[in-house]
Design an enzyme around this catalytic site. Structure first.
Site, PDB file in Angstrom:
ATOM      1  N   GLU A   1       5.919   7.980   8.772  1.00  0.00           N
ATOM      2  CA  GLU A   1       5.932   7.807   7.219  1.00  0.00           C
ATOM      3  C   GLU A   1       4.622   8.105   6.720  1.00  0.00           C
ATOM      4  OE1 GLU A   1       7.271   4.252   5.480  1.00  0.00           O
ATOM      5  OE2 GLU A   1       7.465   5.242   3.451  1.00  0.00           O
TER       6      GLU A   1
ATOM      7  N   MET B   1       4.868  -0.844   9.768  1.00  0.00           N
ATOM      8  CA  MET B   1       5.754   0.336   9.622  1.00  0.00           C
ATOM      9  C   MET B   1       7.171  -0.161  10.082  1.00  0.00           C
ATOM     10  SD  MET B   1       6.284   3.179   8.128  1.00  0.00           S
ATOM     11  CE  MET B   1       8.124   3.612   8.152  1.00  0.00           C
TER      12      MET B   1
ATOM     13  N   ASN C   1       9.896   1.037  11.429  1.00  0.00           N
ATOM     14  CA  ASN C   1      10.583   1.990  12.161  1.00  0.00           C
ATOM     15  C   ASN C   1      11.688   1.130  12.742  1.00  0.00           C
ATOM     16  OD1 ASN C   1       8.212   3.794  12.294  1.00  0.00           O
ATOM     17  ND2 ASN C   1       7.393   2.275  13.566  1.00  0.00           N
TER      18      ASN C   1
ATOM     19  N   HIS D   1       8.495  -8.458   4.961  1.00  0.00           N
ATOM     20  CA  HIS D   1       8.701  -7.022   4.326  1.00  0.00           C
ATOM     21  C   HIS D   1       9.461  -6.180   5.323  1.00  0.00           C
ATOM     22  CE1 HIS D   1       7.517  -4.216   1.554  1.00  0.00           C
ATOM     23  NE2 HIS D   1       7.422  -3.487   2.530  1.00  0.00           N
ATOM     24  N   GLU D   2       8.650  -6.037   6.455  1.00  0.00           N
ATOM     25  CA  GLU D   2       9.325  -4.767   7.330  1.00  0.00           C
ATOM     26  C   GLU D   2      10.607  -5.224   7.852  1.00  0.00           C
ATOM     27  OE1 GLU D   2       7.303  -2.550   6.963  1.00  0.00           O
ATOM     28  OE2 GLU D   2       5.570  -3.326   6.619  1.00  0.00           O
TER      29      GLU D   2
ATOM     30  N   HIS E   1      12.997  -4.356   5.457  1.00  0.00           N
ATOM     31  CA  HIS E   1      13.373  -2.781   5.140  1.00  0.00           C
ATOM     32  C   HIS E   1      14.469  -2.405   6.195  1.00  0.00           C
ATOM     33  CE1 HIS E   1      10.387  -0.964   2.684  1.00  0.00           C
ATOM     34  NE2 HIS E   1       9.335  -1.316   3.287  1.00  0.00           N
TER      35      HIS E   1
HETATM   36  N1  B3K Z   1       6.429   1.826   4.679  1.00  0.00           N
HETATM   37  C1  B3K Z   1       5.322   1.604   5.324  1.00  0.00           C
HETATM   38  C2  B3K Z   1       4.124   2.354   4.553  1.00  0.00           C
HETATM   39  C3  B3K Z   1       3.891   3.652   4.871  1.00  0.00           C
HETATM   40  C4  B3K Z   1       2.657   4.238   4.398  1.00  0.00           C
HETATM   41  C5  B3K Z   1       2.643   5.737   4.513  1.00  0.00           C
HETATM   42  N2  B3K Z   1       1.538   6.508   4.135  1.00  0.00           N
HETATM   43  C6  B3K Z   1       4.915   0.055   5.387  1.00  0.00           C
HETATM   44  C7  B3K Z   1       5.767  -0.739   4.244  1.00  0.00           C
HETATM   45  O1  B3K Z   1       5.530  -0.561   3.234  1.00  0.00           O
HETATM   46  O2  B3K Z   1       6.393  -1.515   4.543  1.00  0.00           O
HETATM   47 ZN    ZN Z   2       7.485  -1.331   2.708  1.00  0.00          ZN
END
Ligand code: B3K
Ligand code: ZN
Length: 862
Positions: free
Chosen positions: A127, A269, A271, A303-304, A307
């Site tokens: 990302e 991140m 993923n 948080h992750e 997501h």
């Molecule tokens: N989604 C990632 C952040 C990615 C940043 C890319 N420049 C982590 C987060 O917000 O959970």
């Molecule tokens: Zn995030």
């Protein structure tokens, strides 16, 4: 050369209004990696289908890639071409298989985007647009594919091979190599792809979901770090349970893995099924992590994990919709943290963060709405506005709907958009339909930048009181005129004499430029409590007197409002002190004494409430920021508070002596008030302050106490200062995360020679720009140290600009994030402003500058 300069000066701008559906879809992808740090082969097979009727060729994004071969339906072709970095493959039918082969060098990847090496581990970050640095692909979030991944690697060096989804098969190959295959059954955009290869061990756990499925959990780290992973694993289990209870969201794969690496551009991140984390948000034990670190680890793990639904199952149609996943997920992690401990203290910390990072952004040259209209480099839009203001916007909708309707609306959103790439508009429509409300005007929060200002004036006429509200939204770059917004303001009146509430809390939706609320039958003078709980992310100006604010700081029944009243009282006092050279500190001293003496309050709250606003927040209230005057006004108030309340600080310090480390809200609160009290004792000039701090430093059984004491010593000039700084270094020189604290504490120090010290530290053998945590610990911290950075000589600006220019060559994304403090030149006097601009101009004129840094620096000059 001339061409290259023109190219950097007119980079491509991507516009939201130009969104078009993809020409080709990729329902399936198979990736075959032959992993090696110096030369990794990537063979990719895409099954592509034409989307609609058009005659466009297949266009695949690439960055720094050379196609070694291209096959269509199994046959090598030669009619492909390159358009810049993109691979163009003409295709005749409606569906084909397209194979490409490339070679990449992870160990030479200093940008930390795509496949790279960190401390002997091979890992990925895709990302927003890193996948195109791994293989040719339509690198946009609305192309969703099912991934099959095969990895082959040297078994001794990389005994563990992980990817998204579930493990399918593994085996040995010749030459000491082994392989593994992972399949992810959930279609996903390529920014959620991940693989990790390394010599790792796991702290394993399991979680049984609400429908009774067993999920195997693993927190993967290098062997010596294993003892520091229990807190993260525990936080993961709490998050999984919380998302089931609060949002009805269940995990969907059989495994969930997290890997910690030391070199990472941001926090972590999400993923799919394989989160990759900056090790600072995983590793914790009492000796090396502060309470703040423990809390941040839990919040980032949550948080992750969250997501998985808000981001992965429902993803973003395009990057302009970034706040769809980030604002919502920050709101979710904030709510989770609030449920784990003190909701009031969490809210105070969230708001403090918003004011420190987002308000200045919204008031400066880089202001943008939470759904931006254009960008040069999307990495520059992972901002406090998208994340934190985005979370406030979701919070306001939750407030307007109320808990039950908000849950019905999020259920509708998840159900309707599961498996798709959605927009912010889709989210708002779900809120409208699920909540039965009209959010037409509310949508302005998505398109208008700038922090709204509300003035609230209370007048009393006998038994009647009127609260007159007025809102304005300031102009921001590209948006000179603003329409009035919907502002949900929680308010309440308290009787000045009895201290009693005079009405129930009201939720006022201010939609017009002006409104008046009338209260009847009042029997005593009312005091206005407004924007309780920070119900709207706005700046409120009132006609409340210091007496009113002191009253609310003691009597309001909303803890956040008590904190706010105290902050406002302190802020008004400090701003006046800067303007007049001196001011009566009495009302602040009385209010702080009162709060310290209120035994009904928990210590964590007291510690927050008695802290003075930061130098930069004081500066934000002024037409022209005066760093020296602000610093001295604040120090004078700190010293007075220290002296006048000497007995109280001693009592708070002694009362909070913990015996053995424990991570509980009560023990955390005790540590917090202890270090805050120590700071005031030192500010008072007490002769024994340094000894007290040094004893705390040496005797601490946890990092919170040790770093708290180090901070007090590092700010002062006692001979014990050197001993503490050296002792800390010796004790922790092998621990990168703790060394970051060592650099950061010195960069934040409130000393006259901080700029010099920081310049020297930049030449320290342990300093490197190659590691983002280290770069941020020294350069990032120094540039928010208002007085040191804004040294009249301009040496702070020059130093930071030199570092940005050097870092840009290695890691543009991290370099660009250091620009904003230089971009605040309009807020300073002409002399400083000219020096800041000169540094920005020097950065922009640097040959070969990245588009990341170019965008931030050039916009900051406007
Ligand atoms: N989604 C990632 C952040 C990615 C940043 C890319 N420049 C982590 C987060 O917000 O959970
Ligand atoms: Zn995030």
């Amino acid at each position: 050369m001339a061409d290259a300069q023109i190219a950097t000066q007119t980079p491509h701008v991507t516009r939201r209004e130009d969104y078009r559906e993809p020409d080709w879809l990729v329902p399936d992808i198979a990736l075959d990696f032959d992993l090696d740090p110096a030369a990794t082969r990537v063979r990719t097979t895409l099954s592509v289908t034409r989307n609609g009727s058009h005659a466009h060729p297949l266009r695949l994004d690439g960055e720094g890639l050379t196609a070694l071969s291209v096959k269509v339906d199994g046959v090598a072709v030669s009619d492909w071409s390159m358009d810049g970095e993109d691979l163009i493959v003409p295709l005749s039918g409606g569906a084909h298989s397209v194979e490409t082969e490339v070679e990449i060098a992870p160990e030479r990847n200093t940008q930390l985007m795509g496949l790279y090496a960190s401390g002997g581990i091979l890992c990925t970050q895709c990302e927003a647009q890193g996948f195109r640095r791994i293989t040719f692909f339509p690198d946009r979030p609305d192309v969703l594919s099912k991934y099959k991944v095969r990895m082959t690697a040297d078994k001794a060096r990389y005994p563990v091979l992980l990817a998204n989804g579930d493990p399918i098969a593994q085996g040995e190959s010749e030459g000491g190599k082994h392989w593994a295959e992972w399949h992810d059954p959930f279609p996903k955009p390529c920014y959620l792809f991940a693989l990790v290869a390394g010599d790792l061990v796991a702290n394993r756990g399991s979680f049984t979901t609400m429908s009774g499925r067993d999920v195997q959990l693993g927190i993967w780290v290098r062997a010596p770090d294993l003892p520091k992973t229990d807190h993260a694993l525990h936080a993961l289990k709490l998050s999984m349970a919380w998302d089931e209870q609060v949002y009805g969201r269940e995990y969907d794969l059989d495994v969930f893995n997290i890997v910690a690496v030391d070199d990472f551009n941001f926090g972590a991140m999400e993923n799919k099924g394989l989160n990759v984390f900056n090790s600072r948000y995983i590793l914790a034990d009492p000796d090396t992590a502060t309470d703040y670190d423990y809390d941040a680890i839990a919040a980032v793990v949550a948080h992750e994990y969250f997501h998985n639904w808000s981001g992965n199952r429902v993803t973003c149609r395009d990057w302009f919709q970034l706040s769809l996943k980030e604002g919502f997920t920050v709101f979710r992690d904030q709510s989770f943290s609030a449920d784990q401990g003190s909701a009031a203290v969490n809210r105070i910390e969230d708001v403090r963060g918003l004011r420190a990072a987002q308000f200045p952004e919204d008031a400066g040259p880089l202001a943008h709405p939470i759904r931006p209209d254009e960008y040069i480099e999307i990495s520059n839009f992972y901002t406090a506005t998208i994340y934190n203001k985005g979370a406030e916007v979701i919070r306001m909708m939750a407030t307007i709907l109320g808990p039950e309707k908000f849950r019905a609306a999020t259920d509708l959103y998840f159900q309707r958009f599961d498996g798709t790439a959605a927009t912010c508009e889709d989210f708002v429509q779900s809120m409208e339909q699920g909540g039965g409300v009209d959010l037409s005007q509310f949508r302005l929060w998505y398109s208008q930048a700038g922090t709204p200002r509300v003035s609230a004036t209370l007048t009393r006429d006998g038994g009647r009181a009127r609260v007159k509200l007025r809102q304005t939204v300031p102009p921001t770059p590209g948006q000179p005129d603003k329409a009035p917004m919907v502002l949900p303001l929680k308010l309440k009146l308290f009787g000045e004499f009895t201290g009693r509430a005079m009405c129930d809390e009201q939720l006022v939706l201010l939609k017009d430029p002006e409104a008046e609320i009338v209260f009847e039958n009042l029997t005593e003078q009312p005091v206005l409590s407004i924007n309780r709980g920070f119900s709207a992310p706005v700046i409120v100006e009132t006609n409340r007197t210091p007496k009113d604010l002191a009253f609310l700081s003691a009597h309001d029944d909303d803890p956040f409002a008590r904190y706010e009243a105290m902050q406002q009282l302190m802020l008004d006092t400090l701003v006046e002190s800067v303007a007049n050279g001196s001011v009566d500190h009495g009302p602040v001293i009385d209010a702080v004494r009162n709060t310290l003496g209120d035994t009904a309050l928990d210590s964590a709250f007291v510690a927050e409430a008695v802290l003075l606003p930061s130098d930069s927040f004081i500066g934000d209230q002024m037409a022209v920021v005066e760093p020296e005057a602000i610093f001295h006004a604040r120090e004078a108030l700190r010293a007075d508070l220290g002296r006048e309340l000497a007995a109280e600080w001693r009592a708070a310090y002694e009362g909070a002596r913990a015996n053995r480390f424990e991570y509980s809200p009560a023990a955390k609160g005790a540590r917090r008030i202890r270090t805050v009290a120590l700071g005031y004792i030192a500010a008072s000039g007490a002769a024994d302050a340094a000894d007290l701090a040094f004893a705390q430093f040496e005797g601490a059984d946890n990092m919170t106490d040790r770093q708290g004491a180090l901070t007090t010593l590092a700010n002062g000039s006692s001979p014990l200062r050197e001993a503490a700084i050296e002792g800390f270094y010796r004790r922790y020189s092998a621990n990168a995360l703790v060394l970051d604290k060592w650099f950061q504490t010195q960069a934040l120090a409130t000393r006259d020679d901080t700029a010099q010290i920081v310049e020297t530290l930049a030449r320290h053998p342990d300093f490197t720009l190659a590691n983002p945590n280290r770069a941020r610990a020294l350069i990032g911290a120094f540039s928010v140290n208002q007085r040191a950075f804004h040294d009249l000589s301009g040496r702070g600006y020059r130093f930071v600009a030199d570092q940005i220019i050097a870092l840009d060559k290695l890691n543009p994304q991290t370099a660009a994030r250091l620009i904003p403090p230089l971009g605040r030149w309009k807020r300073f006097d002409a002399g400083r402003a000219a020096k800041m601009r000169a540094e920005l101009e020097r950065i922009v004129a640097t040959p070969g500058l990245s588009k990341d840094t170019f965008e931030q620096a050039s916009k900051s000059l406007d």
